[in-house]
Design an enzyme around this catalytic site. Structure first.
Site, PDB file in Angstrom:
ATOM      1  N   LYS A  16      -8.297 -15.344  17.084  1.00  0.00           N
ATOM      2  CA  LYS A  16      -8.250 -14.689  15.777  1.00  0.00           C
ATOM      3  C   LYS A  16      -9.563 -14.004  15.417  1.00  0.00           C
ATOM      4  O   LYS A  16      -9.948 -13.923  14.245  1.00  0.00           O
ATOM      5  CB  LYS A  16      -7.810 -15.694  14.709  1.00  0.00           C
ATOM      6  CG  LYS A  16      -6.380 -16.169  14.970  1.00  0.00           C
ATOM      7  CD  LYS A  16      -5.862 -17.188  14.011  1.00  0.00           C
ATOM      8  CE  LYS A  16      -4.429 -17.556  14.411  1.00  0.00           C
ATOM      9  NZ  LYS A  16      -3.862 -18.629  13.612  1.00  0.00           N
ATOM     10  N   GLU A  49       0.839  -1.202   0.000  1.00  0.00           N
ATOM     11  CA  GLU A  49       0.000   0.000   0.000  1.00  0.00           C
ATOM     12  C   GLU A  49       0.873   1.251   0.000  1.00  0.00           C
ATOM     13  O   GLU A  49       1.526   1.572   1.000  1.00  0.00           O
ATOM     14  CB  GLU A  49      -0.919   0.029   1.231  1.00  0.00           C
ATOM     15  CG  GLU A  49      -1.820   1.250   1.240  1.00  0.00           C
ATOM     16  CD  GLU A  49      -2.648   1.388   2.506  1.00  0.00           C
ATOM     17  OE1 GLU A  49      -3.310   2.430   2.660  1.00  0.00           O
ATOM     18  OE2 GLU A  49      -2.630   0.456   3.336  1.00  0.00           O
ATOM     19  N   HIS A  53      -2.618   9.641  -1.072  1.00  0.00           N
ATOM     20  CA  HIS A  53      -2.837   8.361  -1.729  1.00  0.00           C
ATOM     21  C   HIS A  53      -2.785   8.507  -3.251  1.00  0.00           C
ATOM     22  O   HIS A  53      -2.333   7.607  -3.958  1.00  0.00           O
ATOM     23  CB  HIS A  53      -4.182   7.764  -1.301  1.00  0.00           C
ATOM     24  CG  HIS A  53      -4.118   7.027  -0.004  1.00  0.00           C
ATOM     25  ND1 HIS A  53      -4.129   7.666   1.213  1.00  0.00           N
ATOM     26  CD2 HIS A  53      -4.012   5.700   0.269  1.00  0.00           C
ATOM     27  CE1 HIS A  53      -4.058   6.765   2.180  1.00  0.00           C
ATOM     28  NE2 HIS A  53      -3.980   5.571   1.631  1.00  0.00           N
ATOM     29  N   ASP A 110       2.174 -14.459  13.149  1.00  0.00           N
ATOM     30  CA  ASP A 110       0.975 -15.068  12.576  1.00  0.00           C
ATOM     31  C   ASP A 110       0.045 -13.934  12.152  1.00  0.00           C
ATOM     32  O   ASP A 110      -0.584 -13.286  12.989  1.00  0.00           O
ATOM     33  CB  ASP A 110       0.302 -15.963  13.617  1.00  0.00           C
ATOM     34  CG  ASP A 110      -0.880 -16.740  13.052  1.00  0.00           C
ATOM     35  OD1 ASP A 110      -1.442 -16.306  12.032  1.00  0.00           O
ATOM     36  OD2 ASP A 110      -1.252 -17.763  13.644  1.00  0.00           O
TER      37      ASP A 110
END
Length: 410
Positions: free
Chosen positions: A237, A107, A402, A311
């Protein structure tokens, strides 16, 4: 009817070649599945069946022999560009001094934004970080004939905590059972077995330890009971209120007081406007039903997680953040972020792989005794990004940034 072909007379990508009769199972080698021949066989398999050349996927410097326990059916790598932000000045209990932070992302503007926030906070004297709690859970649920059974068993658990802890800790060198929290509903007792896990993230460790503990309980409890090893109360998670209140992983705070003139100089915004925007945003989040008020903590955490071998799915929990700010009487700006469920490791999992280990070493965070240091660096990085984005939104630089840095289209 003939099989479809592309302009070169070949089967389209994703379709098997015409007349293919070979076994469609992914090649495996029972004796050496990470050896050169097994890897090459899978690469041929992919090329033959998809038409992909694997020009980049099949090019890597790591040793496949290091990958057992990290990936199955290995055939290549996904290369994610890593940008460098910093220096990040941290005044922590465990992380002290300047750090250059590796951020793996695709990004545009992300690294530039975090870098800008780090520059501001360094000139303000650095970010203070504090680890408030450290615990990882497995959450078995116990089922009984009635609520009376729940009540009796709850008292029995308290009376036998030492024996239960001994059974759990026999399965691990670094895990320690520190408490069992209990939450009852109907004829079920939902529990949270809370552990410290050393430098490992600890989900697998706590699962194995809790299974051993539950086996001991089943064998020694005088009454009848049934249990599931995970009653979904650990919300593994997944972001949840219980983990934000009671901690999962590391609970760490990053905070700083920014002089008003410094914010105006570097961010082009006054602190009163920054604070007003924060109040308006908090109300918007409340109306939307969010369970935290961070701006984009997932950006920095994900980029750091990829770079350092964490993770990545734990971003679901780890990125939930409590943001707090205060406009001080003299116009200065106090800002803090609390990350109550930050799951990081400096040992085990993907942290020992080649590039991930190098990024951890870059931070001075690889190996034993470094996990709390890494947690503080992550929290400080998050705060830098929160302040940078918050300022960009107020001065209407967000879209422009951006547009200038985030466009990479053919």
């Amino acid at each position: 009817m003939s099989a479809p072909q592309d302009s070169n007379g070949q089967p389209p990508t994703g379709q098997p070649p015409t007349g293919q009769t070979a076994d469609d199972r992914i090649p495996r080698d029972r004796d050496d599945d990470y050896g050169a021949e097994a890897v090459a066989a899978r690469q041929r398999f992919v090329r033959e069946r998809t038409g992909s050349t694997l020009e980049h996927v099949a090019s890597y410097s790591l040793d496949p022999a290091t990958l057992p326990g990290n990936v199955e059916n290995f055939f290549g790598v996904a290369q994610v560009p890593i940008g460098l932000a910093g220096p990040l000045l941290v005044n922590g209990e465990h992380a002290q001094g300047d750090f250059y932070v590796p951020l793996a992302t695709t990004e545009g503007t992300l690294v530039a934004s975090y870098n800008r926030g780090m520059k501001l906070m360094r000139e303000a004297g650095g970010i203070t970080t504090t680890v408030l709690d450290d615990r990882m859970q497995r959450a078995p649920v116990f089922l009984f004939e009635s609520a009376r059974g729940v009540k009796e068993f709850s008292g029995w658990l308290d009376a036998h905590l030492d024996e239960i802890a001994a059974a759990a800790e026999a399965t691990t060198r670094s895990g320690r059972l520190i408490e069992i929290q209990k939450f009852s509903a109907a004829r079920m007792l939902y529990t949270r077995f809370n552990y410290t896990t050393g430098d490992a993230a600890g989900q697998n460790m706590t699962g194995k330890a809790t299974f051993a503990a539950c086996a001991w309980i089943k064998q020694n409890y005088p009454g009848e009971l049934h249990f599931y090893l995970e009653g979904q109360f650990a919300t593994d998670k997944k972001s949840s209120t219980v983990n934000m209140l009671h901690t999962r992983g590391k609970r760490v705070v990053a905070e700083i007081t920014l002089p008003a003139a410094l914010v105006e100089e570097h961010m082009g915004v006054s602190t009163d406007k920054l604070w007003k925007a924060r109040l308006v945003g908090n109300l918007g989040g409340f109306m939307a039903g969010v369970n935290n008020n961070g701006l984009h903590s997932a950006n920095g955490i994900t980029a750091l997680f990829i770079a350092t071998g964490q993770d990545v799915a734990n971003v679901a929990e780890s990125s939930a953040a409590y943001g707090f700010s205060e406009l001080l009487p003299n116009g200065d700006y106090y800002a803090a972020v609390t990350i109550p469920a930050l799951i990081v490791a400096t040992y085990g999992g993907g942290t020992g792989l080649a590039t991930q280990r190098e990024c951890l070493e870059l931070l001075g965070c690889y190996g034993a005794g470094k996990v709390l240091k890494l947690a503080e660096i992550v929290a400080a990085t998050v705060l830098a990004g929160e302040l940078s984005l918050g300022s960009a939104v107020v001065v209407e630089e967000w879209v422009q940034a951006h547009d200038e840095l985030g466009r990479n289209r053919p």
